[in-house]
Design a protein around this motif. Structure first.
Motif, PDB file in Angstrom:
ATOM      1  N   UNK A  80       0.849  -1.195   0.000  1.00 16.22           N
ATOM      2  CA  UNK A  80       0.000   0.000   0.000  1.00 16.22           C
ATOM      3  C   UNK A  80       0.879   1.237   0.000  1.00 16.22           C
ATOM      4  N   UNK A  81       0.837   1.985  -1.090  1.00 15.34           N
ATOM      5  CA  UNK A  81       1.683   3.187  -1.154  1.00 15.34           C
ATOM      6  C   UNK A  81       1.093   4.327  -0.319  1.00 15.34           C
ATOM      7  N   UNK A  82       1.942   5.171   0.213  1.00 10.11           N
ATOM      8  CA  UNK A  82       1.461   6.346   0.952  1.00 10.11           C
ATOM      9  C   UNK A  82       2.016   7.624   0.330  1.00 10.11           C
ATOM     10  N   UNK A  83       1.255   8.695   0.486  1.00 12.55           N
ATOM     11  CA  UNK A  83       1.627   9.989  -0.093  1.00 12.55           C
ATOM     12  C   UNK A  83       2.850  10.554   0.636  1.00 12.55           C
ATOM     13  N   UNK A 119      -0.584   9.747   3.958  1.00 13.62           N
ATOM     14  CA  UNK A 119      -1.935   9.224   3.699  1.00 13.62           C
ATOM     15  C   UNK A 119      -1.864   8.052   2.717  1.00 13.62           C
ATOM     16  N   UNK A 120      -2.567   6.972   3.046  1.00 12.29           N
ATOM     17  CA  UNK A 120      -2.558   5.791   2.178  1.00 12.29           C
ATOM     18  C   UNK A 120      -3.326   6.041   0.891  1.00 12.29           C
ATOM     19  N   UNK A 121      -2.783   5.553  -0.214  1.00 13.76           N
ATOM     20  CA  UNK A 121      -3.531   5.585  -1.466  1.00 13.76           C
ATOM     21  C   UNK A 121      -4.539   4.428  -1.457  1.00 13.76           C
ATOM     22  N   UNK A 122      -5.576   4.523  -2.295  1.00 16.41           N
ATOM     23  CA  UNK A 122      -6.581   3.448  -2.295  1.00 16.41           C
ATOM     24  C   UNK A 122      -6.172   2.290  -3.191  1.00 16.41           C
ATOM     25  N   UNK A 123      -5.217   2.494  -4.091  1.00 16.09           N
ATOM     26  CA  UNK A 123      -4.720   1.376  -4.901  1.00 16.09           C
ATOM     27  C   UNK A 123      -3.608   0.656  -4.135  1.00 16.09           C
ATOM     28  N   UNK A 124      -3.429  -0.609  -4.474  1.00 10.52           N
ATOM     29  CA  UNK A 124      -2.240  -1.320  -3.998  1.00 10.52           C
ATOM     30  C   UNK A 124      -1.357  -1.563  -5.203  1.00 10.52           C
ATOM     31  N   UNK A 125      -0.056  -1.664  -4.988  1.00 10.90           N
ATOM     32  CA  UNK A 125       0.824  -1.750  -6.154  1.00 10.90           C
ATOM     33  C   UNK A 125       2.020  -2.658  -5.953  1.00 10.90           C
ATOM     34  N   UNK A 126       2.588  -3.063  -7.080  1.00  8.03           N
ATOM     35  CA  UNK A 126       3.884  -3.709  -7.103  1.00  8.03           C
ATOM     36  C   UNK A 126       4.490  -3.388  -8.469  1.00  8.03           C
ATOM     37  N   UNK A 127       5.633  -3.965  -8.777  1.00 10.14           N
ATOM     38  CA  UNK A 127       6.304  -3.656 -10.042  1.00 10.14           C
ATOM     39  C   UNK A 127       7.000  -4.892 -10.571  1.00 10.14           C
ATOM     40  N   UNK A 128       7.327  -4.856 -11.863  1.00 14.99           N
ATOM     41  CA  UNK A 128       8.295  -5.794 -12.423  1.00 14.99           C
ATOM     42  C   UNK A 128       9.196  -5.027 -13.380  1.00 14.99           C
ATOM     43  N   UNK A 181      14.572  -2.377  -5.955  1.00 18.84           N
ATOM     44  CA  UNK A 181      14.113  -3.413  -5.016  1.00 18.84           C
ATOM     45  C   UNK A 181      12.731  -3.095  -4.443  1.00 18.84           C
ATOM     46  N   UNK A 182      12.046  -4.141  -4.041  1.00 16.57           N
ATOM     47  CA  UNK A 182      10.724  -4.044  -3.409  1.00 16.57           C
ATOM     48  C   UNK A 182      10.877  -3.384  -2.033  1.00 16.57           C
ATOM     49  N   UNK A 183      10.027  -2.420  -1.691  1.00 13.77           N
ATOM     50  CA  UNK A 183      10.219  -1.682  -0.429  1.00 13.77           C
ATOM     51  C   UNK A 183       9.961  -2.524   0.818  1.00 13.77           C
ATOM     52  N   UNK A 184       9.230  -3.618   0.703  1.00 17.88           N
ATOM     53  CA  UNK A 184       8.932  -4.448   1.877  1.00 17.88           C
ATOM     54  C   UNK A 184       9.859  -5.659   1.954  1.00 17.88           C
ATOM     55  N   UNK A 185      10.003  -6.388   0.844  1.00 14.94           N
ATOM     56  CA  UNK A 185      10.835  -7.604   0.887  1.00 14.94           C
ATOM     57  C   UNK A 185      12.314  -7.286   0.700  1.00 14.94           C
ATOM     58  N   UNK A 186      12.625  -6.144   0.097  1.00 14.47           N
ATOM     59  CA  UNK A 186      14.017  -5.795  -0.185  1.00 14.47           C
ATOM     60  C   UNK A 186      14.609  -6.545  -1.371  1.00 14.47           C
ATOM     61  N   UNK A 187      13.794  -7.395  -2.004  1.00 13.71           N
ATOM     62  CA  UNK A 187      14.323  -8.174  -3.138  1.00 13.71           C
ATOM     63  C   UNK A 187      14.202  -7.401  -4.445  1.00 13.71           C
ATOM     64  N   UNK A 188      15.040  -7.757  -5.434  1.00 15.97           N
ATOM     65  CA  UNK A 188      14.889  -7.147  -6.759  1.00 15.97           C
ATOM     66  C   UNK A 188      13.489  -7.444  -7.310  1.00 15.97           C
ATOM     67  N   UNK A 189      12.970  -6.544  -8.125  1.00 15.20           N
ATOM     68  CA  UNK A 189      11.672  -6.787  -8.775  1.00 15.20           C
ATOM     69  C   UNK A 189      11.796  -7.970  -9.723  1.00 15.20           C
ATOM     70  N   UNK A 190      10.712  -8.750  -9.894  1.00 16.37           N
ATOM     71  CA  UNK A 190      10.752  -9.836 -10.886  1.00 16.37           C
ATOM     72  C   UNK A 190      10.919  -9.277 -12.308  1.00 16.37           C
TER      73      UNK A 190
END
Ligand code: SIN
Ligand code: FE2
Length: 202
Positions: A37-40, A45-54, A72-81
């Motif tokens: 959940x991204x925040x401004x 403030x939380x945005x209403x969309x949820x997101x990820x990336x590749x 890298x992913x902000x929660x897992x710390x791993x590179x994006x797929x």
């Protein structure tokens, strides 16, 4: 409808089998890189969309550091797929840009999510278009001009539609006003997925 220069709407670009195949690929991306959940920036403030990336880079935002791209992913710390090959093919066929896309932002909208009017301007390379792919429920998409207060127009985006923001339209304000529930059966639990492909570095 006459869209601003540089903005193209390609209705029904992906047929049903292509949508299913792309959804399968995105499911694998979300398994490897869970939705967050991204925040401004600033307000938190939380945005209403949820997101990820590749792809090699992903768009992220948080309270402290704001909008940015990172590898890298902000929660897992791993590179994006890796970016699924279908997306690279679509970029090749539609974008008309020699360099490949570096980021695919995956936005998941529940049926009550929206996205406020904004510009995509966190990229260094503004010569490359932004290619936006819709899957699942129909949304009402709004597009304006280069200034926030310019007149806007709205149109619906259905599953399989593609929008290109390029050329003079690359920095046009745009947003998603609403999702129309039960307008597609692609996603079992409703909602909408939007994929935006972008070139980030110059
Ligand atoms: C975005 O501007 O990032 C998303 C646009 C959309 O969901 O169609
Ligand atoms: Fe955007």
């Amino acid at each position: 409808m006459l869209l601003p220069n540089g903005i193209q709407h390609l209705p029904g670009y992906l047929d049903h089998p292509a949508q299913m195949a792309l959804l399968e690929a995105i499911r694998a991306v979300v398994t490897a890189a869970p939705l967050f959940t991204p925040v401004m920036p600033g307000t938190g403030k939380e945005m209403s969309v949820r997101m990820t990336n590749c792809g090699p880079l992903g768009w992220v935002t948080d309270k402290q550091r704001g909008y940015r791209y990172q590898p890298t992913h902000p929660v897992t710390g791993r590179p994006w797929p890796a970016m699924p090959p279908q997306l690279l093919d679509l970029w090749h066929d539609i974008a008309g840009y020699e360099k490949p896309p570096e980021a695919c932002l995956v936005n998941f909208y529940s049926d009550d999510a929206r996205m406020g009017l904004h510009q995509d301007r966190d990229e260094q390379d503004l010569n490359a278009p932004v290619l936006s792919i819709s899957l699942g429920n129909t949304c009402l998409f709004r597009v304006g001009g280069l200034n926030r207060n310019d007149r806007t127009l709205s149109f619906k985006l259905s599953s399989g539609d593609i929008v290109v923001l390029g050329g003079e339209g690359r920095l046009c304000f745009h947003g998603v006003d609403r999702i129309y529930p039960t307008t597609s059966t692609l996603l079992k639990n409703g909602g909408r997925i939007n994929l935006t492909l972008r070139r980030v570095t110059a």
